[in-house]
Scaffold this motif. Structure first.
Motif, PDB file in Angstrom:
ATOM      1  N   ASP A   1       0.894  -1.167   0.000  1.00 36.44           N
ATOM      2  CA  ASP A   1       0.000   0.000   0.000  1.00 36.44           C
ATOM      3  C   ASP A   1       0.928   1.211   0.000  1.00 36.44           C
ATOM      4  N   GLY A   2       1.005   1.911  -1.122  1.00 37.99           N
ATOM      5  CA  GLY A   2       2.021   2.949  -1.189  1.00 37.99           C
ATOM      6  C   GLY A   2       1.593   4.212  -1.919  1.00 37.99           C
ATOM      7  N   LEU A   3       2.319   5.289  -1.601  1.00 39.04           N
ATOM      8  CA  LEU A   3       2.145   6.575  -2.265  1.00 39.04           C
ATOM      9  C   LEU A   3       2.663   6.444  -3.703  1.00 39.04           C
ATOM     10  N   VAL A   4       1.996   7.124  -4.641  1.00 34.70           N
ATOM     11  CA  VAL A   4       2.346   7.007  -6.059  1.00 34.70           C
ATOM     12  C   VAL A   4       3.001   8.297  -6.544  1.00 34.70           C
ATOM     13  N   VAL A   5       4.099   8.174  -7.294  1.00 32.66           N
ATOM     14  CA  VAL A   5       4.708   9.361  -7.900  1.00 32.66           C
ATOM     15  C   VAL A   5       4.628   9.221  -9.425  1.00 32.66           C
ATOM     16  N   PRO A   6       4.147  10.272 -10.115  1.00 31.48           N
ATOM     17  CA  PRO A   6       3.997  10.182 -11.569  1.00 31.48           C
ATOM     18  C   PRO A   6       5.227  10.713 -12.298  1.00 31.48           C
ATOM     19  N   LEU A   7       5.909   9.865 -13.053  1.00 29.94           N
ATOM     20  CA  LEU A   7       7.059  10.295 -13.854  1.00 29.94           C
ATOM     21  C   LEU A   7       6.585  10.283 -15.307  1.00 29.94           C
ATOM     22  N   ASP A   8       6.143  11.456 -15.748  1.00 27.56           N
ATOM     23  CA  ASP A   8       5.415  11.517 -17.009  1.00 27.56           C
ATOM     24  C   ASP A   8       6.354  11.654 -18.214  1.00 27.56           C
ATOM     25  N   ARG A   9       7.090  10.599 -18.496  1.00 27.42           N
ATOM     26  CA  ARG A   9       7.995  10.588 -19.649  1.00 27.42           C
ATOM     27  C   ARG A   9       7.991   9.194 -20.248  1.00 27.42           C
ATOM     28  N   ALA A  10       8.172   9.140 -21.561  1.00 30.14           N
ATOM     29  CA  ALA A  10       8.365   7.851 -22.226  1.00 30.14           C
ATOM     30  C   ALA A  10       9.863   7.608 -22.380  1.00 30.14           C
ATOM     31  N   ASN A  11      10.237   6.358 -22.617  1.00 28.61           N
ATOM     32  CA  ASN A  11      11.638   6.005 -22.917  1.00 28.61           C
ATOM     33  C   ASN A  11      12.627   6.430 -21.837  1.00 28.61           C
ATOM     34  N   VAL A  12      12.278   6.291 -20.581  1.00 28.37           N
ATOM     35  CA  VAL A  12      13.245   6.598 -19.513  1.00 28.37           C
ATOM     36  C   VAL A  12      14.295   5.482 -19.534  1.00 28.37           C
ATOM     37  N   ASP A  13      15.546   5.858 -19.817  1.00 27.16           N
ATOM     38  CA  ASP A  13      16.579   4.843 -20.009  1.00 27.16           C
ATOM     39  C   ASP A  13      17.362   4.607 -18.724  1.00 27.16           C
TER      40      ASP A  13
ATOM     41  N   ILE B   1       5.525   3.619  -5.199  1.00 24.94           N
ATOM     42  CA  ILE B   1       5.019   3.145  -6.483  1.00 24.94           C
ATOM     43  C   ILE B   1       5.324   4.215  -7.527  1.00 24.94           C
ATOM     44  N   LEU B   2       5.988   3.815  -8.600  1.00 21.69           N
ATOM     45  CA  LEU B   2       6.361   4.752  -9.656  1.00 21.69           C
ATOM     46  C   LEU B   2       5.448   4.515 -10.851  1.00 21.69           C
ATOM     47  N   LEU B   3       4.796   5.605 -11.262  1.00 24.89           N
ATOM     48  CA  LEU B   3       3.911   5.537 -12.422  1.00 24.89           C
ATOM     49  C   LEU B   3       4.671   6.127 -13.598  1.00 24.89           C
ATOM     50  N   THR B   4       4.721   5.410 -14.704  1.00 27.81           N
ATOM     51  CA  THR B   4       5.527   5.919 -15.806  1.00 27.81           C
ATOM     52  C   THR B   4       4.894   5.564 -17.147  1.00 27.81           C
ATOM     53  N   ARG B   5       5.638   5.869 -18.240  1.00 25.23           N
ATOM     54  CA  ARG B   5       5.078   5.681 -19.589  1.00 25.23           C
ATOM     55  C   ARG B   5       5.785   4.554 -20.325  1.00 25.23           C
ATOM     56  N   ASP B   6       5.678   4.598 -21.643  1.00 28.35           N
ATOM     57  CA  ASP B   6       6.190   3.544 -22.510  1.00 28.35           C
ATOM     58  C   ASP B   6       7.685   3.302 -22.393  1.00 28.35           C
ATOM     59  N   ASN B   7       8.103   2.028 -22.503  1.00 27.16           N
ATOM     60  CA  ASN B   7       9.511   1.669 -22.714  1.00 27.16           C
ATOM     61  C   ASN B   7      10.420   2.099 -21.567  1.00 27.16           C
TER      62      ASN B   7
ATOM     63  N   ARG C   1      -3.869  11.019 -14.417  1.00 26.91           N
ATOM     64  CA  ARG C   1      -4.815  12.110 -14.144  1.00 26.91           C
ATOM     65  C   ARG C   1      -5.160  12.163 -12.654  1.00 26.91           C
ATOM     66  N   ARG C   2      -5.454  10.995 -12.122  1.00 28.31           N
ATOM     67  CA  ARG C   2      -5.887  10.975 -10.720  1.00 28.31           C
ATOM     68  C   ARG C   2      -4.742  11.273  -9.770  1.00 28.31           C
ATOM     69  N   CYS C   3      -3.575  10.780 -10.112  1.00 27.35           N
ATOM     70  CA  CYS C   3      -2.426  10.990  -9.241  1.00 27.35           C
ATOM     71  C   CYS C   3      -2.074  12.475  -9.177  1.00 27.35           C
ATOM     72  N   GLU C   4      -2.133  13.132 -10.340  1.00 27.00           N
ATOM     73  CA  GLU C   4      -1.788  14.554 -10.354  1.00 27.00           C
ATOM     74  C   GLU C   4      -2.875  15.404  -9.685  1.00 27.00           C
ATOM     75  N   ALA C   5      -4.130  14.953  -9.799  1.00 29.09           N
ATOM     76  CA  ALA C   5      -5.234  15.747  -9.250  1.00 29.09           C
ATOM     77  C   ALA C   5      -5.372  15.605  -7.727  1.00 29.09           C
ATOM     78  N   ASN C   6      -4.963  14.449  -7.186  1.00 24.01           N
ATOM     79  CA  ASN C   6      -5.210  14.194  -5.764  1.00 24.01           C
ATOM     80  C   ASN C   6      -3.921  14.074  -4.982  1.00 24.01           C
ATOM     81  N   GLU C   7      -3.661  15.027  -4.127  1.00 23.28           N
ATOM     82  CA  GLU C   7      -2.468  14.943  -3.295  1.00 23.28           C
ATOM     83  C   GLU C   7      -2.597  13.737  -2.359  1.00 23.28           C
TER      84      GLU C   7
END
Ligand code: SF4
Lengths: 213, 469
Positions: free
Chosen positions: A8-20, A79-85, A140-146
């Motif tokens: 059960d964890g806090l989520v951080v949004p890393l809004d980028r694709a192709n994080v190498d 918990i890390l939320l991220t995009r493609d690849n 959307r939800r992660c960014e909208a809700n602290e």
């Protein structure tokens, strides 16, 4: 390896694709011959304003206030939320070591690079692949809700959103699930089949001796 | 019998056992080891009281951290030195088929020394704690880059846990134009399918244009299969493969060679084999390529322009381009030919073999480094490549042009040693990754072929090598 059950964890949004993996842990930190201690240098070039070198005290370094991990509302995220690849590029296992050492337990995205994906499971990290529409919605939800949290339930193979009780199912290989749940080490498991490996090897040596010289 | 793809043949010939969910144990023939991803694996093995399963499968070298000049002074960076010394100690304790330590005459980049010593043979499974292990697929090997836990797993069990990949065939048909090389082919492929286009697949490269490539060219293509996200790259065995291997130090000889060649001749996809995905490219349409962004898929032909993110509908893609252009210090719609160059790097496991150096030297002969270019590094892939180049006088051509002729190693491909870009510098590089900071913090990498890198070095900007008569 740390076992994984329910997180059960806090989520951080890393809004980028192709994080190498060079971005996850820059190469100067690969000179270490240890397995631990990489957390302070996770995303080093994005996280700090100066150039990092191994062995430095990171607590005194200037933080980049624009980088999402540095925002106070995401401190302590698991918990890390991220995009493609995510995790593309170099095979360095230092990438999952750094994520794990920082405190992450699960990663959610639309796709993960192959070697990185494998490496996660060896280190008690759970990478979860979801359809793009689900990931968009979580962003959307992660960014909208602290304070946005998720409950990742590995035995039930689902993610629960505590604020509205919504459930998102996810897929995982049965074998990997078993290993993660028990914190099993692959090598011990494989060595149970040592006789089979030896028999295979002898047969191959007979058929293709030129691979064994 | 059902028609099989090359991948299926390699897979089934190495399958030790399979779990109900498809997780399989695959037997490993060759284990390549280098200093960066192995210390924790040897340590883990020791802590568990285990021994390597078959040391004759191991070929090791030091390449990532080693300096490329002043070898007599040793490794000055103490942390790098410790890592290389740890490898020395581990290999000394465990043993290996071959070890080419720092300053050995055959030392070099792990993916260069395997093939050139005949330690990479068709039909093998090859692993290394390095993503560019896909290079060895040029020999019809099933070659996987693995993480450090997997390095330990292979050391302890001689097996890798894997699930079967899907198969993709990329056929490049027709004849490549003058001045267009294997590097341009693979960059064009990545531009076409994207950096995640190969995720979950083993890609077989086929078609007349691939068959016409030398082994060096095929290695360049397979090397960058990982940049397309693929788990492995493959090329079928043909006369070119066999001719390359004959007489190499670890290649079989005599009756054993004949037996091996008979088997190797079967290592191709059968007529009628079905792939999960097929892609076809027209060789004649491929032009010299230059990457303009921070991912190998951000690539354009030399006559092209940098895209305008304003015209891209997908928001994640648009932001990706905007971020890349900001990092690269480039404006939308700029012609590729107007990007200036500060440094040039000719090297890396993608393009540091003898043929690459010949291609670069052919462009440089009779010319010299443009005044605006701060430094040109030429770093051969191995000691053997270096000696061959010197025997052909290539080093003189480079030196006369004002280039630096270095000792072998990974060098500025990943800038773990002292060779690196200064912040903001643009580099024409024959390596494989243009990620942020890859060649030095703030450095701006443009991936190109050896001939295009040489052309940039002598003109000071990206230019069409076909126009340098
Ligand atoms: S040359 Fe570059 S890509 Fe190749 S093994 Fe060395 S660091 Fe990795």
């Amino acid at each position: 390896m740390k076992a994984f059950n329910v997180v059960d964890g806090l989520v951080v949004p890393l809004d980028r694709a192709n994080v190498d993996t060079d971005a996850i842990i820059p190469k100067q930190f690969l000179k270490s011959i240890q397995r631990s201690g990489f957390g302070p240098n996770l995303f080093d070039e994005w996280r700090y304003l100066d150039h990092g070198e191994p062995g430095q005290d990171c607590s005194a370094r200037p933080l980049n206030p624009d980088f999402v991990l540095n925002r106070p509302r995401y401190r302590g995220a698991q918990i890390l939320l991220t995009r493609d690849n995510f995790g593309c590029g170099s095979s360095r296992e230092h990438a999952p070591w750094a994520l794990e050492d920082y405190g992450f337990r699960a990663l959610i995205g639309t796709s993960f690079a192959d070697i990185f994906f494998n490496n996660c499971f060896k280190n008690g990290l759970l990478p979860i692949v979801l359809p793009a529409s689900e990931v968009d919605e979580l962003f959307r939800r992660c960014e909208a809700n602290e304070g946005f949290r998720l409950v990742v339930d590995l035995p039930a193979q689902r993610i629960q959103c505590p604020d509205d009780g919504r459930m998102i199912a996810f897929e995982i290989d049965a074998f990997r699930k078993e290993c993660l749940l028990n914190g099993w080490d692959d090598i011990g498991l494989t060595l149970r089949h040592a006789d089979e490996i030896r028999a295979f090897e002898e047969r191959r040596r007979g058929e293709h001796p030129y691979y064994f010289s | 019998m059902k028609a099989q793809t090359l991948y299926e043949k390699l897979w089934s010939s190495h399958l030790v056992r399979q779990e109900a969910d498809g997780t399989a144990l695959i037997y490993i023939d060759r284990h390549l080891v280098h200093e960066v991803t192995s210390p924790q694996a040897f340590e883990g093995l020791k802590l568990a009281g285990r021994k390597p399963w078959r040391v004759s499968s191991i070929v090791a070298t030091a390449d990532h951290n080693t300096p490329t000049d002043h070898w007599e002074a040793g490794i000055l960076d103490p942390v790098s030195r410790q890592q290389v010394e740890t490898l020395d100690a581990n290999i000394r304790a465990s043993g290996a088929l071959a070890y080419f330590p720092f300053r050995d005459a055959r030392q070099g980049i792990v993916h260069v020394i395997g093939p050139e010593n005949g330690a990479t043979l068709p039909g093998m499974t090859v692993v290394c704690g390095d993503s560019h292990t896909s290079t060895h697929g040029a020999f019809a090997c099933l070659a996987h880059g693995i993480g450090t836990s997997e390095v330990e797993h292979v050391l302890a069990t001689q097996c890798l846990l894997q699930k079967k990949s899907k198969t993709m065939r990329i056929s490049v048909e027709g004849t490549l134009g003058r001045g267009v090389s294997a590097k341009d082919v693979v960059l064009a492929i990545i531009g076409e399918i994207g950096t995640a286009g190969g995720t979950g697949y083993a890609i077989e490269f086929a078609g007349s244009a691939i068959r016409s490539l030398s082994m060096e060219g095929r290695m360049t293509v397979c090397n960058m299969a990982i940049e397309a996200g693929a788990r492995a790259g493959l090329v079928a065995v043909d006369d070119t493969t066999i001719a390359y291997l004959e007489g190499k130090p670890f290649a079989p000889t005599g009756a054993s060679w004949e037996q091996a060649v008979d088997y190797w001749r079967t290592l191709h996809s059968d007529e009628g084999a079905v792939f999960d995905k097929e892609v076809v490219l027209d060789a004649a349409r491929i032009e010299p390529q230059v990457t303009w962004g921070t991912s190998p898929e951000m690539v354009a032909p030399i006559g092209g322009r940098i895209p305008d993110p304003a015209t891209v509908a997908d928001p994640v893609k648009r932001e990706g381009i905007e971020r890349a252009l900001k990092y690269m210090g480039l404006a939308p719609n700029t012609p590729i030919g107007e990007i200036p160059v500060d440094q040039v790097f000719i090297g890396s496991c993608t393009n540091s073999r003898i043929e690459d150096l010949r291609e670069a030297a052919a462009v440089v002969r009779g010319r010299s480094k443009a005044p605006g270019v701060r430094r040109v590094l030429v770093v051969p892939g191995s000691g053997l490549v270096k000696r061959q180049a010197e025997a052909e006088g290539l080093d003189e051509i480079f030196r006369t042009a004002g280039f630096e002729w270095r000792e072998p190693g990974c060098s500025m491909c990943l800038a773990m040693n002292a060779d690196r870009l200064e912040p903001g510098e643009h580099c024409a590089s024959t390596s494989n990754r243009n990620f942020e900071g890859r060649q030095g913090m703030g450095g701006r990498t443009h991936l190109v072929s050896p001939a295009m890198a040489a052309a940039a070095a002598v003109t000071g900007r990206f230019c069409d090598v076909r126009e340098l008569a």
